[in-house]
Each structure stands twice: as C-alpha cells, then as structure tokens.
Design a protein around this motif. Structure first.
Motif, PDB file in Angstrom:
ATOM      1  N   ALA A 111       0.857  -1.211   0.184  1.00 37.26           N
ATOM      2  CA  ALA A 111       0.046  -0.082   0.065  1.00 37.26           C
ATOM      3  C   ALA A 111       0.686   1.202   0.145  1.00 37.26           C
ATOM      4  O   ALA A 111       0.480   2.088  -0.425  1.00 37.26           O
ATOM      5  N   GLY A 112       2.158   1.193   0.645  1.00 45.26           N
ATOM      6  CA  GLY A 112       2.928   2.224   0.802  1.00 45.26           C
ATOM      7  C   GLY A 112       3.695   2.485  -0.619  1.00 45.26           C
ATOM      8  O   GLY A 112       4.491   3.632  -0.557  1.00 45.26           O
ATOM      9  N   LEU A 113       3.682   1.652  -1.627  1.00 47.56           N
ATOM     10  CA  LEU A 113       4.509   1.942  -2.916  1.00 47.56           C
ATOM     11  C   LEU A 113       3.751   2.906  -3.701  1.00 47.56           C
ATOM     12  O   LEU A 113       2.452   2.995  -3.704  1.00 47.56           O
ATOM     13  N   ALA A 114       4.280   4.018  -4.152  1.00 44.18           N
ATOM     14  CA  ALA A 114       3.925   4.857  -5.065  1.00 44.18           C
ATOM     15  C   ALA A 114       3.314   4.248  -6.392  1.00 44.18           C
ATOM     16  O   ALA A 114       4.387   3.179  -6.800  1.00 44.18           O
ATOM     17  N   PRO A 115       2.445   4.438  -7.135  1.00 47.05           N
ATOM     18  CA  PRO A 115       2.222   3.853  -8.600  1.00 47.05           C
ATOM     19  C   PRO A 115       3.472   3.941  -9.410  1.00 47.05           C
ATOM     20  O   PRO A 115       4.159   5.024  -9.350  1.00 47.05           O
ATOM     21  N   GLY A 116       3.806   2.915  -9.991  1.00 48.31           N
ATOM     22  CA  GLY A 116       5.032   2.750 -11.002  1.00 48.31           C
ATOM     23  C   GLY A 116       6.268   2.553 -10.165  1.00 48.31           C
ATOM     24  O   GLY A 116       7.391   2.605 -10.717  1.00 48.31           O
ATOM     25  N   THR A 117       6.315   2.320  -8.886  1.00 46.11           N
ATOM     26  CA  THR A 117       7.327   1.563  -8.204  1.00 46.11           C
ATOM     27  C   THR A 117       7.187   0.413  -7.545  1.00 46.11           C
ATOM     28  O   THR A 117       6.043  -0.330  -7.484  1.00 46.11           O
ATOM     29  N   GLY A 118       8.302  -0.368  -7.463  1.00 52.20           N
ATOM     30  CA  GLY A 118       8.167  -1.741  -6.978  1.00 52.20           C
ATOM     31  C   GLY A 118       9.255  -1.924  -5.821  1.00 52.20           C
ATOM     32  O   GLY A 118      10.044  -1.001  -5.637  1.00 52.20           O
ATOM     33  N   SER A 119       9.325  -3.540  -5.370  1.00 50.44           N
ATOM     34  CA  SER A 119      10.194  -3.910  -4.453  1.00 50.44           C
ATOM     35  C   SER A 119      10.563  -5.385  -4.397  1.00 50.44           C
ATOM     36  O   SER A 119       9.608  -6.088  -5.132  1.00 50.44           O
ATOM     37  N   GLU A 126       3.035 -20.107   7.024  1.00 49.91           N
ATOM     38  CA  GLU A 126       2.681 -19.920   8.304  1.00 49.91           C
ATOM     39  C   GLU A 126       3.616 -19.963   9.531  1.00 49.91           C
ATOM     40  O   GLU A 126       3.576 -19.465  10.794  1.00 49.91           O
ATOM     41  N   LYS A 127       4.807 -20.552   9.245  1.00 50.22           N
ATOM     42  CA  LYS A 127       5.801 -20.631  10.104  1.00 50.22           C
ATOM     43  C   LYS A 127       6.805 -19.388   9.926  1.00 50.22           C
ATOM     44  O   LYS A 127       7.893 -19.526  10.443  1.00 50.22           O
ATOM     45  N   GLY A 128       6.443 -18.519   8.846  1.00 53.13           N
ATOM     46  CA  GLY A 128       7.451 -17.364   8.415  1.00 53.13           C
ATOM     47  C   GLY A 128       8.427 -17.820   7.707  1.00 53.13           C
ATOM     48  O   GLY A 128       9.103 -16.883   7.163  1.00 53.13           O
ATOM     49  N   GLY A 129       8.434 -19.023   7.216  1.00 50.46           N
ATOM     50  CA  GLY A 129       9.497 -19.536   6.238  1.00 50.46           C
ATOM     51  C   GLY A 129       9.146 -18.790   4.572  1.00 50.46           C
ATOM     52  O   GLY A 129       7.855 -18.500   4.611  1.00 50.46           O
ATOM     53  N   ALA A 130      10.149 -18.761   3.830  1.00 49.35           N
ATOM     54  CA  ALA A 130       9.979 -18.353   2.527  1.00 49.35           C
ATOM     55  C   ALA A 130       9.341 -19.367   1.346  1.00 49.35           C
ATOM     56  O   ALA A 130       9.834 -20.244   1.318  1.00 49.35           O
ATOM     57  N   ILE A 131       8.268 -19.101   0.787  1.00 46.36           N
ATOM     58  CA  ILE A 131       7.900 -19.990   0.123  1.00 46.36           C
ATOM     59  C   ILE A 131       8.501 -19.529  -1.314  1.00 46.36           C
ATOM     60  O   ILE A 131       8.574 -20.343  -2.198  1.00 46.36           O
ATOM     61  N   ASP A 132       8.508 -18.217  -1.548  1.00 49.53           N
ATOM     62  CA  ASP A 132       9.299 -17.859  -2.817  1.00 49.53           C
ATOM     63  C   ASP A 132       9.790 -16.309  -2.478  1.00 49.53           C
ATOM     64  O   ASP A 132       9.230 -15.758  -1.614  1.00 49.53           O
ATOM     65  N   ASP A 133      10.567 -15.896  -3.473  1.00 47.72           N
ATOM     66  CA  ASP A 133      10.840 -14.201  -3.278  1.00 47.72           C
ATOM     67  C   ASP A 133      10.352 -13.733  -4.699  1.00 47.72           C
ATOM     68  O   ASP A 133      10.276 -14.547  -5.637  1.00 47.72           O
ATOM     69  N   SER A 134      10.130 -12.375  -4.720  1.00 49.81           N
ATOM     70  CA  SER A 134       9.414 -11.793  -5.978  1.00 49.81           C
ATOM     71  C   SER A 134       9.856 -10.400  -5.908  1.00 49.81           C
ATOM     72  O   SER A 134       9.887  -9.852  -4.953  1.00 49.81           O
ATOM     73  N   VAL A 135       9.995  -9.946  -7.056  1.00 47.55           N
ATOM     74  CA  VAL A 135       9.824  -8.476  -7.391  1.00 47.55           C
ATOM     75  C   VAL A 135       8.406  -7.900  -7.709  1.00 47.55           C
ATOM     76  O   VAL A 135       7.583  -8.542  -8.832  1.00 47.55           O
ATOM     77  N   ILE A 136       7.803  -7.133  -6.990  1.00 45.27           N
ATOM     78  CA  ILE A 136       6.362  -6.693  -7.061  1.00 45.27           C
ATOM     79  C   ILE A 136       6.456  -5.254  -7.477  1.00 45.27           C
ATOM     80  O   ILE A 136       7.158  -4.426  -7.145  1.00 45.27           O
ATOM     81  N   TYR A 145       1.824  -5.800 -10.585  1.00 40.93           N
ATOM     82  CA  TYR A 145       2.623  -6.687 -11.338  1.00 40.93           C
ATOM     83  C   TYR A 145       3.487  -7.519 -10.924  1.00 40.93           C
ATOM     84  O   TYR A 145       4.243  -6.687  -9.979  1.00 40.93           O
ATOM     85  N   LEU A 146       3.895  -8.748 -10.810  1.00 44.23           N
ATOM     86  CA  LEU A 146       4.884  -9.454 -10.220  1.00 44.23           C
ATOM     87  C   LEU A 146       5.344 -10.316 -11.075  1.00 44.23           C
ATOM     88  O   LEU A 146       4.665 -11.166 -11.825  1.00 44.23           O
ATOM     89  N   VAL A 147       6.665 -10.998 -10.598  1.00 41.90           N
ATOM     90  CA  VAL A 147       7.395 -11.988 -11.379  1.00 41.90           C
ATOM     91  C   VAL A 147       7.801 -13.078 -10.590  1.00 41.90           C
ATOM     92  O   VAL A 147       8.431 -12.744  -9.237  1.00 41.90           O
ATOM     93  N   VAL A 148       7.387 -14.393 -10.482  1.00 47.29           N
ATOM     94  CA  VAL A 148       7.952 -15.288  -9.626  1.00 47.29           C
ATOM     95  C   VAL A 148       8.873 -16.239 -10.243  1.00 47.29           C
ATOM     96  O   VAL A 148       8.807 -16.497 -11.583  1.00 47.29           O
ATOM     97  N   ASN A 149       9.619 -17.010  -9.511  1.00 50.72           N
ATOM     98  CA  ASN A 149      10.918 -17.810  -9.834  1.00 50.72           C
ATOM     99  C   ASN A 149      10.255 -19.139 -10.661  1.00 50.72           C
ATOM    100  O   ASN A 149       8.973 -19.651 -10.481  1.00 50.72           O
TER     101      ASN A 149
END
Length: 409
Positions: A111-119, A126-136, A145-149
């Motif tokens: 919600a805090g991202l400005a339109p046209g920006t990503g992270s 549920e255990k806090g582990g990483a299912i995947d990382d992604s650039v959103i 828009y996002l890209v997954v591995n």
C-alpha cells in the motif's frame, strides 16, 4: 532471488560444458527428458547463436554460448548482457482489493508503494518461512504486476489461487492474469540504458531503479522495470512473445556486438557476486526473511501491524534476533559448494554454505551461507570443509562486487 533454481542443472553439466572455467557455479536439481521440456520464444535463436541448451526447471535453457562462463560474467560488468528469462512467470493482480489481498501473502508494504514503483518481497508460510521471493510492482492502486521464479511457479500459483478464492468468498475484489502470452528479457550492464534508449522514445534517464513503465520499445508495447539479478544497472522487459526475437536482435545490433547473449551459468556467478539469494539454495521454506538478511524488505508498517502469514514468528525474530544469519565468505582452496560445512577455528560446526563458486571479476572464491548468531561478525575466521578437508576462510560483508543501481543523486 530471481531465475529459479540455477543449481538444478547438476555439477556434471558445468564440468562438461565449461571445462576451461574454474566452475563459477555448481547447479543442481530438476532434470527432465528432452521431450518434456518447454521452450521459450527464443529457443531457435539461442541454438542459432551457439547456445548450449540444458534442462532447467522444466525448460530447455542456455547455460552458456560460445564464450566461457567466466568471459560472459566479466563482459556483463564491462559492457552488458542480454538474458532470456522467459521461463519465469509474470502475472497481474487486478481489482480494488488487490493490494490488501497481496499484503496477506507478502511482507512488503504494498500500500505504501507509489504507483509505478516496486520492491523485492517474500511470500511467507504460516511458520514465517519463504515460499518464494518476488519483485512486485504497483502499476496502479488496482493493478499489481509481479514475477515469480520458474522453479516455484506451480506452488506459487497454487498458493495464490487458494488464498484468492478464500479472499473473494468474503467479498474481496481481486482477479489475476498469468502473462503466458509474454516473454521476459533481462538487459544488464553499463550499456543497458544507452542501448535500450535507441529503441524507445521515452527518456530512460527519468526511470530509476525499482521503477516501472508501460511503453513502446522497438514497436511493441512492453512492461519495463529498472531492475535485475546481477547488481548492475539494467532492465527486465516483458514483451509480447511474437516480438521477442525481433527485440533481442535489435538490442544486440544497437550494441554493436558489445552486449552479448548470456546464459544461466554467468547469471548465477553475477548474482552471487552481487550477494543476491537464489531460492532453493539461500532461501527455503524453513528460512525466514530475517534470517536471510532481508529485514529491509519488511515494510515499517508491516513490522508494526503484521497481517501476513507467519507474522508472529517474523515479528518475534525482529524483536529478539534470529538464531542464524546469512553471511558472505571468502575462502582458500577449491571453491566451497552448497552444503559445505562451516566450522569455527576450534573445529565446531557453526553453519553451512548455501551457494559458492569462483568469482570471475574478483578472481577469488566467494560463497554465502548461514552461521549461528554471534559467529556472524565481519572478519571472523572460519574453516570451510570441501570434500571433507578444511580450508581457511573468513566471513565478509556482501555484496562482494559493489552494486551499480541507477538511483537519483
């Protein structure tokens, strides 16, 4: 993060295809028969340009071309590289509730991202582990828009779909589209911007690292993100698949031979030099973003409010500190590989290597992995076991090679 599990390919492939190199990568996992492999829109283009095709995450992908992995890695930092990363999965979430929906699944302050920006962000369980990382990227307040591995596509899409159904059953307005009609190219290196500028009328000097724009490139409507997986300035370009080959040809032509087609081997060396995680090695379902050194990707508001899967575990780690931490290593002897044990000077096991190899640009062995908290300080001397024999090493900060992201001055 990006590009799927490059370690899937098997150490034997690297030995066979890059015998003259000092093995900058040691891939593993995910083999499939040739008949089962998917092909990107650039497959024939790769073969015509000498691409050595290998099985990777269900796709036939180039591990290298006619030049060596070491030469390709160096050329990216000196001139530039063009990668086919169309095996990765791009998708769009749309609807007035797409932002609050995504925030139930990732640690970012979307919600805090400005339109046209990503992270960069992390999908957590549920255990806090990483299912995947992604650039959103927040395209608008109603379009993400996002890209997954590539290696995580099936489980990621199933995970998103499961939670989307539950979210919509409670009245949430969100839908998705998987961009299988598009291909993804990554243009990286010092020449990335000047070469791409020849192919668009938009002023790329106004597009900074992490920003996104929909624009015409070489006559096609493209999604352009100023990002990458090498530590260099560069772009990821989502282009309609029917125009992907023409765009690749145009980029290579405008560079006058300085930007080269580059395969997965050099891509892995580059991301390791940049200190970037590879999912399946440096991040797994049992590793949290805090342990992985990605605390910066957890938005300030999210740290206060939680609201994502595994938030109780992650917020506690933020308060108390994790028991293990991801660190970088320099080492002597043969390059350390995934699962090499890390010992302290007294011979006690304190951690394990998750990625390692020879750095073509630094001309020395580098690695990353996890050690017990308290043993993670920069300069700490360690012993790294390679094929059962200990070699001198020390913990160092990452990135190993300074990043060159294009940011406002």
């Amino acid at each position: 993060m990006r590009g799927g599990s490059l370690w899937q390919l098997g150490q034997s492939i690297t030995r066979r295809l890059a015998q003259s190199d000092k093995k900058p990568l040691s891939p593993r996992r995910h083999f499939a028969s040739g008949a089962d492999l998917k092909k990107t829109a650039l497959y024939d283009f790769h073969v015509a340009h000498g691409g050595k095709m290998v099985p990777f995450a269900g796709w036939s992908m180039p591990i290298q071309y006619k030049d060596s992995i070491i030469d390709s890695t160096v050329n990216c930092r000196v001139n530039g590289s063009l990668f086919d990363v169309a095996h990765m999965c791009g998708l769009s979430l749309k609807g007035k509730d797409c932002v609050p929906f995504l925030e139930t699944l990732v640690v970012a302050d979307v919600a805090g991202l400005a339109p046209g920006t990503g992270s960069l962000t992390v999908f957590t369980n549920e255990k806090g582990g990483a299912i995947d990382d992604s650039v959103i990227t927040k395209v608008t307040d109603e379009h993400i828009y996002l890209v997954v591995n590539a290696g995580c596509r099936d489980k990621d899409l199933a995970h998103i779909e499961e939670h989307m159904k539950a979210f919509k059953s409670k009245g949430g307005d969100v839908s998705w589209h998987i961009h299988d009609e598009r291909s993804l190219l990554a243009l990286q290196g010092p020449l990335a911007a000047p070469v791409l500028q020849h192919l668009t009328k938009e002023d790329l000097s106004k597009l900074y690292f992490g920003q996104f724009q929909i624009l015409d490139i070489n006559g096609s409507t493209c999604f352009l993100t100023r990002t990458g997986y090498t530590g260099e300035d560069g772009f990821e370009i989502s282009v309609p698949s029917e125009h992907a080959v023409d765009l690749a040809k145009a980029i290579l032509e405008k560079s006058e031979g300085k930007v080269r087609l580059t395969g997965l081997g050099a891509r892995d060396s580059l991301r390791l030099e940049a200190g970037l995680c590879l999912y399946g090695n440096d991040m797994e379902q049992h590793i949290t973003p805090v342990e992985a050194g990605l605390t910066w990707a957890i938005g300030k508001r999210r740290r206060a409010e939680g609201g994502f899967l595994g938030a109780d575990v992650i917020l506690k780690q933020l308060q108390d500190g994790p028991t293990i931490r991801r660190v970088g290593f320099f080492s002597s002897g043969p390059p350390a590989r995934s699962h090499s044990e890390v010992h302290d000077e007294n011979g006690n096991k304190i951690g394990e290597i998750t990625s390692g190899g020879f750095s073509p640009n630094l001309k020395k062995n580098i690695a990353m992995g996890y050690v017990k908290s308290g043993q993670h300080k920069n300069g700490t001397k360690v012993k790294i076991l390679v094929r059962g024999k200990p070699y001198e090493g020390n913990i160092t900060k990452m990135p190993f090679v300074a990043t060159k992201y294009y940011k406002p001055t």
